[in-house]
Design an enzyme around this catalytic site. Sequence first.
Site, PDB file in Angstrom:
ATOM      1  N   ASP A 527      71.754  63.811  23.625  1.00  0.00           N
ATOM      2  CA  ASP A 527      73.080  64.339  23.923  1.00  0.00           C
ATOM      3  C   ASP A 527      74.102  63.412  23.264  1.00  0.00           C
ATOM      4  O   ASP A 527      73.807  62.250  22.976  1.00  0.00           O
ATOM      5  CB  ASP A 527      73.277  64.392  25.436  1.00  0.00           C
ATOM      6  CG  ASP A 527      74.668  64.822  25.817  1.00  0.00           C
ATOM      7  OD1 ASP A 527      75.156  65.811  25.246  1.00  0.00           O
ATOM      8  OD2 ASP A 527      75.279  64.149  26.667  1.00  0.00           O
ATOM      9  N   ASP A 722      72.881  62.951  30.027  1.00  0.00           N
ATOM     10  CA  ASP A 722      73.505  62.373  31.214  1.00  0.00           C
ATOM     11  C   ASP A 722      74.208  63.383  32.101  1.00  0.00           C
ATOM     12  O   ASP A 722      74.610  63.055  33.209  1.00  0.00           O
ATOM     13  CB  ASP A 722      74.541  61.308  30.798  1.00  0.00           C
ATOM     14  CG  ASP A 722      75.792  61.926  30.194  1.00  0.00           C
ATOM     15  OD1 ASP A 722      75.662  62.959  29.491  1.00  0.00           O
ATOM     16  OD2 ASP A 722      76.893  61.387  30.405  1.00  0.00           O
ATOM     17  N   ASP A 726      72.745  68.968  30.591  1.00  0.00           N
ATOM     18  CA  ASP A 726      71.499  68.487  29.990  1.00  0.00           C
ATOM     19  C   ASP A 726      70.296  68.709  30.907  1.00  0.00           C
ATOM     20  O   ASP A 726      69.153  68.491  30.492  1.00  0.00           O
ATOM     21  CB  ASP A 726      71.588  66.985  29.674  1.00  0.00           C
ATOM     22  CG  ASP A 726      72.711  66.676  28.696  1.00  0.00           C
ATOM     23  OD1 ASP A 726      72.811  67.386  27.694  1.00  0.00           O
ATOM     24  OD2 ASP A 726      73.478  65.728  28.955  1.00  0.00           O
TER      25      ASP A 726
END
Length: 832
Positions: A527, A722, A726
């Site tokens: 990410d 995080d 996600d």
Amino acid sequence: MTTAAVAAPRRRPTPADSCDHCGQPVAGPIDGDGPRFCCVGCRIVYETLHDAGLDGYYAVRDRTAAPSLQRRPPPEIAESGFAELATAGFLDEHTVAVGDGGARRVELALDGVHCAACVWLVERLPRAVPGVLSARLDLPRARLSLVWRPDETTLPAVARRLANLGYTAHPIRADGEASGRTAAERSLLVRLAVCWALAGNVMLLSAALYSGLTLARDPLLAAGARWLCLGLTTGSLAIGGSLFFSRAWASIRFSFAARSPALSLDLPISLGLLVGYGNSVWATVSGRGEVWFDSLAVLTAAVLTARWLQLRARRLAGDATDRLLSLVPTVLRKRTADGETMLVGPEGVVPGDTVEVRGGEVVPVDGRVVAGRSHLNRAVLTGESRAEPVGVGDEVTAGATNLTSVLLLRVERAGEATRIGGLLRWVRDHSARTAPIVQLADRLSGPFVAIVLGLAALTAAVFLVVDPAEATGRVVALLVVTCPCALGMATPLAFIVATGQAARRGVFIKGEATLERLTGITTVLLDKTGTLTEGTLAVVGWWGDDDALRLAAAVESRSNHPVARAVAARWPCASSADRVEEVPGSGIVGRVEGHTVAVGRADWVRAAGDGSRWPDALAAELDRAEREAQTAVVVSVDGVPTAAVRLGDRLRPDSAALVAAWRRRGLTVGILSGDDPAVVRSLARQLGLSDGSALGSMSPEAKRDEVARRQSAGEIVLMVGDGVNDAAALQRADVGVAVHGGSAAALVAADVFLTRAGLAPLAQLLDGSGRTMATVRRNLGFSLAYNVLGAAAAMLGWVDPLVAAVAMPVSSMVVVLSSIGQRPFGSEESER
């Protein structure tokens, strides 16, 4: 005529006898029906209290003491003790539904477990008890995770079957687990101490027999020495060997009940002890043949020692995460409405209450500071030992240490609802996942025992024909030297130590299977925001006059906009602005030191200016911001454009080096982000990645589908993120990693959770998993090689029973030392 009272005779204690002072089991003989004590100290305290007229202490204690201080029942729970397991209240509170078939899962504390042999036996419950679907035993914590069908069997029925095998199951009591584990270690330690004392005396007597004291030369002394050795060895087998015999017999009964071989690791060693003991007894009684009492006594003591060290090592390693929770106080200082302070437990506070934390104390709750200023050490959750200042409005988490002044906190979460409590619950709930290599070792142990027994039978058959005098010695040596205890502990102990070390360094791993999967990773997907970047808007570049930037910061300090906060933090200014006006979506203007200062979008500043031509350098700065997908603001002073500031989400300092290292290892690295594609491509170029490997505008479902697409192409994916967006991808990936500061959803979905900032723990995770698997393979290789060579040596007569008695526990100790000596995640000193 009077009749003298007859004193009740002395008797041996029963499991129902406990100390009248402390409640611990009574070990020595009991005189009549009077008070019973476990030691002289308890007797003295008891008599002192009664002599002083303070015997009411016991009634008050039993009514008011915490459960951990009340008298505990003896380890053997009566039939009524199992009734609690069937009550509706217990089932509602302590069990959870599993799947749609009506199965339920429960965790029970299990007394009497000692070693890998216990794990092997207990985990075969599904073969012997209809309705039990799975049984996983966490040896360090003595916890049994059981899945069963209530319509086919009941928990009391399962508990009775466990009791028949020598294990007592009872509900988990949070206050009694540690003492239970210590009691098990203490009991085993007492056994091995007695067995070593007996073995030492047997060895002394055997030394005389080896030195020439024979039945032919001095029949009276030699026979006396043999009989004395027989008595001492019988005591050793009764005290220490009984553990092996009971487990071996239980495995045989299990095999018959399940109609499937479930041979315990204790079976070969038990047969070796019994065969050697029977032969030696016959030789002593008949006066003909060799005796091996010294081998039997040393073997019993040595195996008990290895298992005690194994039990202790596994417990200490497995307690790594529990020690974190133990750092959180169980007593809080609650402030009442009238300003008084009272001591309560975590259940005595609710969100909105105020608690006091004094200097030197550990923060007991998650909350916000409402009064006071101090410094905190947050190493428990972050791994960072530097003190951090906190003041009114700052958030603090349980486990941090208040270093200086008193703080008043408004409670947001307490007990297991705190961040650290949830983290530990997360680890425990998923720790039952077993690595495939552990399952391989489990599968190897049973067939290996069967092969050893077959070789023993073959050896006996051959030598009874070739050389009957050698048959017993070679069979005993073979059974003893090949006991696969080292094989049984080769893998789980290495994983337990590794996950414990990782936890102490801020890398929390759900289970053993995660460590093994990490070694096969081929693709790393990351990410962007909060993972590769710091997750906050910050100044990344600027052009123009320093004084203008300082004046702009003074105006921006009057706004809470993220751009304003970033500019104000970069150029602190002592001057204050007045007549400040903020235009939403455009910018802000105000008066500072007699100047009119405007900060905002380029078109808005140009429209509000005096029409001056913009410098080429300013235009170039704005073009660069557009190319790199950054936010740009222009600063004008008295209508003249004099500066420009570029803002963006800064790349973490260690991101580029880590990505480069992964690529050198042959890993495929990509970015999955919900941010603008141009921003994601710009970031990828900074990391040396191609535009095609950086995907932007990705929804949570798109991230998950991209992970699935790569997996279908044969890639083994590590996903790092995080946020809530996600979570689906973390769950779908072969290994999901939630980074420091991640959301609760990411925490639940991930296999690994990092409590240290930055991406450095990711490098430790991949390197550490590789080193752990190397230790596991080394342990397995050594165990198998030792057993093969030992079997061959015993069958050829190169190893006698005494050498086998020493070599077998030594092999287990090699595996234990190899596992506890590993440093897969580096030493703590290297991180300082």
